[in-house]
Design an enzyme around this catalytic site. Structure first.
Site, PDB file in Angstrom:
ATOM      1  N   GLU A 197      -7.195  -8.709  -3.060  1.00 27.80           N
ATOM      2  CA  GLU A 197      -7.594 -10.025  -2.600  1.00 27.80           C
ATOM      3  C   GLU A 197      -8.879 -10.523  -3.260  1.00 27.80           C
ATOM      4  O   GLU A 197      -9.018 -11.699  -3.539  1.00 27.80           O
ATOM      5  CB  GLU A 197      -7.771 -10.019  -1.079  1.00 27.80           C
ATOM      6  CG  GLU A 197      -7.832 -11.440  -0.545  1.00 27.80           C
ATOM      7  CD  GLU A 197      -7.776 -11.489   0.966  1.00 27.80           C
ATOM      8  OE1 GLU A 197      -7.278 -10.520   1.554  1.00 27.80           O
ATOM      9  OE2 GLU A 197      -8.225 -12.491   1.532  1.00 27.80           O
ATOM     10  N   ASP A 198      -9.800  -9.613  -3.520  1.00 29.49           N
ATOM     11  CA  ASP A 198     -11.125 -10.048  -3.955  1.00 29.49           C
ATOM     12  C   ASP A 198     -11.458  -9.756  -5.413  1.00 29.49           C
ATOM     13  O   ASP A 198     -12.567 -10.026  -5.849  1.00 29.49           O
ATOM     14  CB  ASP A 198     -12.202  -9.392  -3.065  1.00 29.49           C
ATOM     15  CG  ASP A 198     -12.105  -9.873  -1.622  1.00 29.49           C
ATOM     16  OD1 ASP A 198     -11.453 -10.904  -1.401  1.00 29.49           O
ATOM     17  OD2 ASP A 198     -12.666  -9.206  -0.742  1.00 29.49           O
TER      18      ASP A 198
END
Ligand code: MN
Length: 475
Positions: free
Chosen positions: A76-77
């Protein structure tokens, strides 16, 4: 701050003979992936991943789960994808990371979003409970570092922690996680009450610590005299948030809380637990109705222990909790410590989910109206629970206020549909009687009955029974 050295040290204790390369590789991978990212608190992002994994290691979770803890924010990051995780760590770690990511961040953006998140969470849990355990470890560290979050977000995150994550930890029997999450959220959600309880506790503890120490010493001596030498005796202080909730139930009078400080005795085997209980009762008079044998009759979440409150010298009441080391581990870490679950394949593909989780998954499928769904979830998952028994002695856990009809539908949809009466503790009773903990409930059925009575919808308390009755009536 938790370092990789800390994690490795913890792994050496519980996984000494195992190959921990998967975890080492995950650490290096996550470090590379998050390089240059800082958290709002100022430290490198990897420390969040490390804290999450460390928490999982403390709970003695399996190695793929710990690796997934290190990697949980990577897709996600960072620039790395799920495919990268799969290629490097295989499909088990990949599935876990994907599960955690799919849960997303539970942001309160109105009712719709909230319901959607809850639905996602129950689905993920039903597929693999390890996903929610990683999520809890993640949330625990986020709560520890909540001061680094923008002020307007803090309250919302703390509230979710109290209303969703702590109750889930509780339902999974993860008592330590539950109380830690509660105490971390308490000052943000109820600052005034927090200050009040902290003040009360400080005064009480000052006067009681010495006294409890005396009781501990006395107990130690008594056990030694009776040839029990390996008992581990500690004083445990009730956590702040649970004290707060109990204060509300006891008219805000701290003197009415008997288990503010308890003496906990941990031994190696079960027989010693009962011998010690006997010795304590011989030495001090037990309070009527406060002796609880959760060893012979465990709580539905698996909790096992003997509890008793006794009048010690000077007329003071002290609660004793007596259990084995294994029971203690399971009480602290719940489902995560249950070797039985691990052996039975509770985690992974061929798992068997607990009943309450099966029910929640059912509710999420059958109740499409979001407002109603949330109402049921809050009620079924988070309401105070009572424990009642089948005539065969099996324990059934239901929300407070549940009736024989709720019980019948809990047992089986057919038992509900065919219900024509109920006996509580051998006495005939009406179907809308509120059950009490300890009741033995027998459902009388007529096999030729097929459908529920439409009036029953007003006599049941659980969302599970309501949705089953509605579903049956539609047919
Ligand atoms: Mn995270």
């Amino acid at each position: 701050m938790i370092t990789f050295e800390d994690l490795k040290r913890e792994l050496a204790i519980n996984y000494g003979d195992r190959d921990i390369n998967l975890v080492i590789k995950a650490f290096h991978f996550a470090t590379e992936a998050h390089r240059g990212q800082l958290r709002r608190t100022g430290e490198d992002y990897i420390y969040h991943a490390l804290a999450t994994a460390y928490n999982l290691a403390l709970m003695k979770m399996d190695l793929p789960t710990i690796a997934a803890g290190l990697l949980h924010d990577v897709p996600e990051d960072t620039d790395f994808t799920f495919d990268d995780i799969k290629k490097n760590f295989g499909s088990e770690v990949y599935t876990l990371v994907k599960g955690v990511t799919k849960l997303g961040h539970l942001k309160y953006r109105g009712l719709e979003r909230y319901a959607e998140n809850l639905r996602k969470m129950f689905l993920a849990m039903s597929q693999d409970l390890r996903v929610i355990i990683i999520k809890l470890a993640d949330r625990r560290h986020n709560m520890e570092t909540l001061d680094g979050v923008r002020e307007e977000k803090r309250l919302r995150i703390a509230q979710e922690t109290l209303e969703i994550f702590a109750p889930i930890a509780n339902r999974l029997g993860m008592f330590r996680m539950k109380t830690e999450l509660e105490d971390l959220a308490f000052p943000y959600v109820y600052p005034k009450e927090y200050a009040w309880v902290t003040g009360l506790m400080k005064d009480r503890l000052k006067s009681e610590t010495k006294y409890i120490e005396k009781i501990q010493k006395e107990t130690q001596k008594m056990l030694a005299k009776n040839d029990i030498h390996d008992a581990h005796i500690t004083g445990r202080v009730k956590t702040l948030y649970s004290t707060y909730k109990k204060l509300l139930r006891k008219g805000k009078d701290i003197n009415k809380i008997y288990d503010l400080i308890a003496v906990r005795i941990i031994v190696d085997d079960v027989a010693d637990c009962y011998s010690i209980l006997g010795l304590i009762h011989k030495r001090w008079t037990p309070l009527k109705g406060r002796v609880k044998d959760f060893i012979a009759q465990p709580k539905p979440n698996g909790y096992q222990s003997l509890h008793t409150s006794v009048f010690t010298d000077f007329g003071k009441v002290v609660e004793f909790q007596i259990r084995t080391k294994k029971m203690d581990d399971e009480a602290e870490y719940g489902i995560a410590a249950h070797s039985q679950y691990k052996e039975m394949g509770m985690f992974g593909k061929h798992k068997k989910n607990p009943r309450w989780l099966q029910h929640l998954v059912e509710i999420q499928k059958t109740i499409t109206d979001n407002a109603e769904f949330i109402k049921h979830v809050k009620h079924d998952l988070f309401a105070n629970q009572i424990f009642v028994f089948t005539p065969m002695g099996d324990v059934v856990e239901l929300p407070e206020g549940s009736t024989p009809l709720d019980f019948a539908y809990y047992i089986h949809t057919d038992v509900g549909n065919q219900c024509i009466g109920a006996k509580i503790n051998d006495h005939m009773s009406t179907l809308d009687t509120a059950l009490k903990s300890g009741d033995v409930v027998e459902i009388l059925t007529n096999k030729s009955r097929k459908y529920p009575n439409p009036d029953w919808i007003h006599m049941v308390k659980t969302g599970m029974a309501k949705s089953k009755i509605k579903g049956q009536l539609k047919k």
